[in-house]
Design an enzyme around this catalytic site. Structure first.
Site, short mmCIF file in Angstrom:
data_model
loop_
_atom_site.label_atom_id
_atom_site.label_comp_id
_atom_site.label_asym_id
_atom_site.label_seq_id
_atom_site.Cartn_x
_atom_site.Cartn_y
_atom_site.Cartn_z
CB SER A 132 -0.86 0.04 1.23
OG SER A 132 -0.10 0.01 2.35
CE LYS B 231 -3.28 0.96 5.16
NZ LYS B 231 -3.23 0.50 3.84
#
Length: 799
Positions: free
Chosen positions: A677, A720
């Site tokens: 990511s 996140k």
């Protein structure tokens, strides 16, 4: 087939030691003591060479100086393992039997016998040739050891399983208490099949003889009473037989009262029958009693009466936990089903989330809300399959697995069963406990769970299993597939403030003997504590800091008296906890070139990572540091290749990648980092470095990059964004395909944050760079890229 053939190895001048009342077999270790001077000299002679001796039994053990006629010509070659001088006359010897052998000639007789012998090779029969008689002999030998009260029988029997029929027959022969002539006959029987048949007969005979003796002994002891004047018999010496009979009757009543299934009841009946035929003080009788005690103690039919009032359950769940609406809704749905269906399938919930978010305490709350008993099994560090399934009763100290043990402790067949830290299990040579859990957590199978010790099916279908873990990945996929996974991402600052105010602060005041009159804390003080002294997804460290505040206040109350009062605020918080432990490092500097902010997921929640890029003179190398995992390194190389492919289009000097080394570093190098990511974050850092355009430090991003510049979806979106929000970031970039993940976000995040959903790197660059990149395109490149979407992406903002 004649076993004595010309293939024998001839052994010259082998010392002979005659044995009294002892026959040594191949593949066995045997200790004995020798005292005859000739035998000691033969032993010393063997020690000078290869330590091989010939051992053979005397026909008459009473002879001190046997002649060759008094010694069996058939014996065994053996290797001396150890000798120990006991005194001036005797020596203790340990030998290892090697092969059968026959004396061909006596070479010398003074000062000790030396013989010429031929070794007989072992039988070539395999287990498949004698499978039936081998099984029968092993069962008989096990029974023989038990009725002889041999304390080592549980270790002897398993040791035989991996040997050949030849060795099994010899090991069993060496353990039998039979006349010397019978042992000599077994030694002289070369073929393993014939020897096993002989053992079959001998074991039957010995078992019958021993059992008959026990019956006679018990009969005599049962008659050892005295007559009273009324003619009745009163047992003396404690009335052992009468006591045993009473004990057996009690066991029978308890077995019937336990209401076991038919199979378990039959096993209990057989164990009681075996117990009746055993001496009450034998080791095997203790094993039988323990097994019966376990069968009786299990909750075969006992159940907790469930609470099915949905409103009451909702009140209890909200009373114990703040937030966690999705999990509470699932519990209430389950109770609703129970209202309509009397026997629904068992529930298996998997709670996945970082430490300190309340997974274990939630399981206790569920038990309270449903009115069930609660048991907890910690699986951290478990690496033995027997911890789950139990040990077979053939082993010394065997006991049931932890599943059965916990159900006995609960006392009901429908408790809430917490399997804690399932991702911390491991495996070794003793088996894989995760695989053993598959049967436990499968609603199609756990109605007939088989524990190795109990050895009968137990119904786990009514148990409510709750499994907790920090990460899904370490557990096998088939095990995860059996659970209904519910992810707990962590708490936002407002949620932590409410948890501290409603639950943690009252709990700590009570634990330290304080009241609100002695110590209070303002909301601003709690907010500063959460923001500057803790940095976590859960509330575990928050509770520790509150504990520290209470301890300091307790000291002052003790010194100044019970009327002492204090108030903790944002201004005086440092006097309690010292200087702040954390600061918002992402926002305390100006925008820089070659530095970008990425969002990462860890088992402890979400985190922000800073990616730094720099150029140094070199040969065009691409260097990665910061303990990056293999997948993240591949993602970084993909981002670098994408940038190199865009050099002309972005008007970057061609010699940049040829004459300079590009170095990517992720600070906090001691912490491992992994995952794809970070692709767009690394690409942004490199492009910013090459174009000398700063990156906006108030924007965090996450997304996987392809060589064509596409942005692919990633996981852990909620964690996140929570991490970014905690750091004060209010703008983020995410892949467009992650739009569906935004539905589960807390309201304060969707209201306060601007989230850009992008499809390509072009969109990312327009958002995150502080000014546009001067683009230079050829007509052919323009045509080639006409199909690529452009624009600034979709911004999701809710105010």
């Amino acid at each position: 087939m004649n076993p004595i053939n010309d293939a024998f190895e001839v052994l010259k001048t082998v010392p002979l030691i005659p044995l009294r009342d002892l026959v040594v077999f191949p593949s066995t270790l045997v200790p004995f003591i020798i005292g005859r001077p000739s035998s000691i000299q033969a032993l010393e002679k063997a020690g000078e060479g290869d330590k091989t001796v010939f051992l053979s039994a005397q026909m008459d053990p009473s002879l001190d100086n046997p002649t060759p006629k008094d010694i069996h010509s058939f014996g065994i070659t053996a290797r001396i393992i150890r000798t120990v001088s006991m005194d001036d006359k005797n020596v203790k010897v340990i030998v290892e039997g090697r092969r059968r052998a026959r004396i061909l000639e006596y070479v010398s007789s003074y000062p000790f016998y030396q013989v010429l012998a031929k070794e007989i090779p072992p039988s070539e029969e395999t287990a498949s040739d004698v499978v039936e008689v081998l099984k029968r002999v092993l069962l008989l030998f096990e029974e023989y050891l038990k009725i002889n009260q041999n304390a080592n029988f549980q270790s002897i029997i398993p040791a035989l399983r991996d040997h050949s029929p030849e060795r099994i027959a010899d090991i069993i022969s060496s353990h039998l208490f039979i006349p010397l002539e019978e042992k000599q006959n077994l030694l002289e029987t070369v073929q393993a099949g014939e020897r096993l048949n002989r053992l079959d007969y001998l074991l039957h005979h010995e078992i019958n003889r021993i059992q008959a003796g026990l019956r006679r002994k018990n009969g005599k002891s049962g008659e050892a009473g005295r007559k009273t004047e009324g003619g009745t018999t009163v047992f003396q010496s404690g009335g052992k037989k009468e006591d045993q009979s009473n004990e057996l009757e009690d066991l029978k009543k308890k077995v019937l009262a336990a209401q076991m299934p038919a199979d378990a009841l039959e096993k209990a009946r057989k164990e009681i029958e075996r117990l009746e035929a055993m001496p009450p003080m034998s080791a095997e009788a203790t094993v039988c009693r323990n097994y019966l005690d376990w069968l009786i103690a299990l909750p075969w039919v006992k159940r907790s009466r469930e609470k099915r009032n949905i409103k009451e359950a909702d009140r209890i769940l909200n009373e114990d936990h703040y937030g966690l609406e999705k999990i509470k809704e699932r519990i209430l749905e389950y109770l609703s089903v129970r209202q309509l269906v009397k026997t629904p399938r068992g529930v298996i919930l998997g709670l996945i989330g970082p430490p300190g978010v309340g997974k274990s305490s939630l399981a206790k709350s569920i038990a309270r809300a449903t009115g069930r008993k609660f048991v907890r099994l910690s699986l951290g560090g478990v690496r033995d399959e027997a911890e789950i399934r139990g040990h077979r009763r053939t082993y010394i100290g065997a006991y049931p697995g932890r599943i059965i043990q916990m159900l006995k402790r609960a006392g009901t067949k429908n408790p809430v069963f917490l399997l804690d830290e399932v991702d911390k299990m491991s495996m070794d040579f003793r088996g894989d406990p995760a695989s053993a859990l598959m049967e436990v957590l499968d609603p199609e199978q756990n109605g007939a769970f088989l524990d190795h010790y109990i050895d009968t099916d137990f119904d786990l279908s009514q148990v409510m299993f709750i499994v907790t873990a920090n990460m899904i990945e370490p557990s096998p996929r088939p095990l995860i597939d059996r659970m209904e996974i519910i992810r707990i991402a962590g708490y936002t600052e407002p949620e932590k403030l409410q948890i501290a105010r409603r639950f943690l602060w009252p709990k700590q005041l009570e634990a330290h003997g304080l009241t609100e009159k002695n110590l209070t804390v303002s909301d601003t003080g709690l907010a500063k504590l959460i923001d500057e002294y803790t940095r976590e997804a859960g509330v575990r460290n928050l509770e520790r800091e509150l504990t520290s505040i209470c301890r300091k206040a307790v000291k002052r109350v003790v010194l100044n008296g019970p009327g002492h009062r204090e108030k903790v605020t944002a201004k005086n918080l440092e006097s309690y906890l010292g200087i702040p432990k954390f600061r918002r490092k992402a926002l305390d500097r100006e925008d820089e070139t070659g530095v970008s902010i990425g969002m990462a997921w860890t088992e402890f929640g979400g985190e922000l990572l800073t990616f730094e890029a720099t150029m140094v003179h070199g040969k065009g190398n691409f260097v990665l540091t910061g303990q990056l995992g293999e997948v993240m390194q591949e993602s970084a190389r993909t981002a670098f290749s994408y940038v190199r492919a865009k050099i002309f289009e972005l008007n970057i000097a061609k010699d940049v990648t040829k004459d300079f080394d590009i170095h990517i570093h992720v600070p906090e190098g001691a912490t491992p980092k992994e995952g794809p990511s970070a692709g767009i974050t690394i690409a942004v850092a490199i492009l910013s470095l090459m174009t000398e355009i700063p990156v906006c430090k108030k924007i965090a991003m996450s997304g996987e990059i392809t060589l064509r510049g596409r942005v692919l979806p990633v996981g852990g979106i909620k964690e996140k964004l929570l991490a970014a929000y905690r750091e004060g970031i209010r703008e983020a970039i995410l892949p467009g395909d992650n739009k569906s993940d935004l539905k589960d976000l807390p309201k304060n995040i969707t209201q306060d944050m601007t989230i850009h959903l992008v499809e390509t790197m072009d969109e990312v660059l327009k958002i995150v760079l502080t000014r546009d990149i001067p683009v230079l395109k050829t007509p052919s490149e323009t045509a080639a890229n006409s199909s690529t979407p452009t624009g600034e992406g979709e911004a999701v903002r809710m105010h």
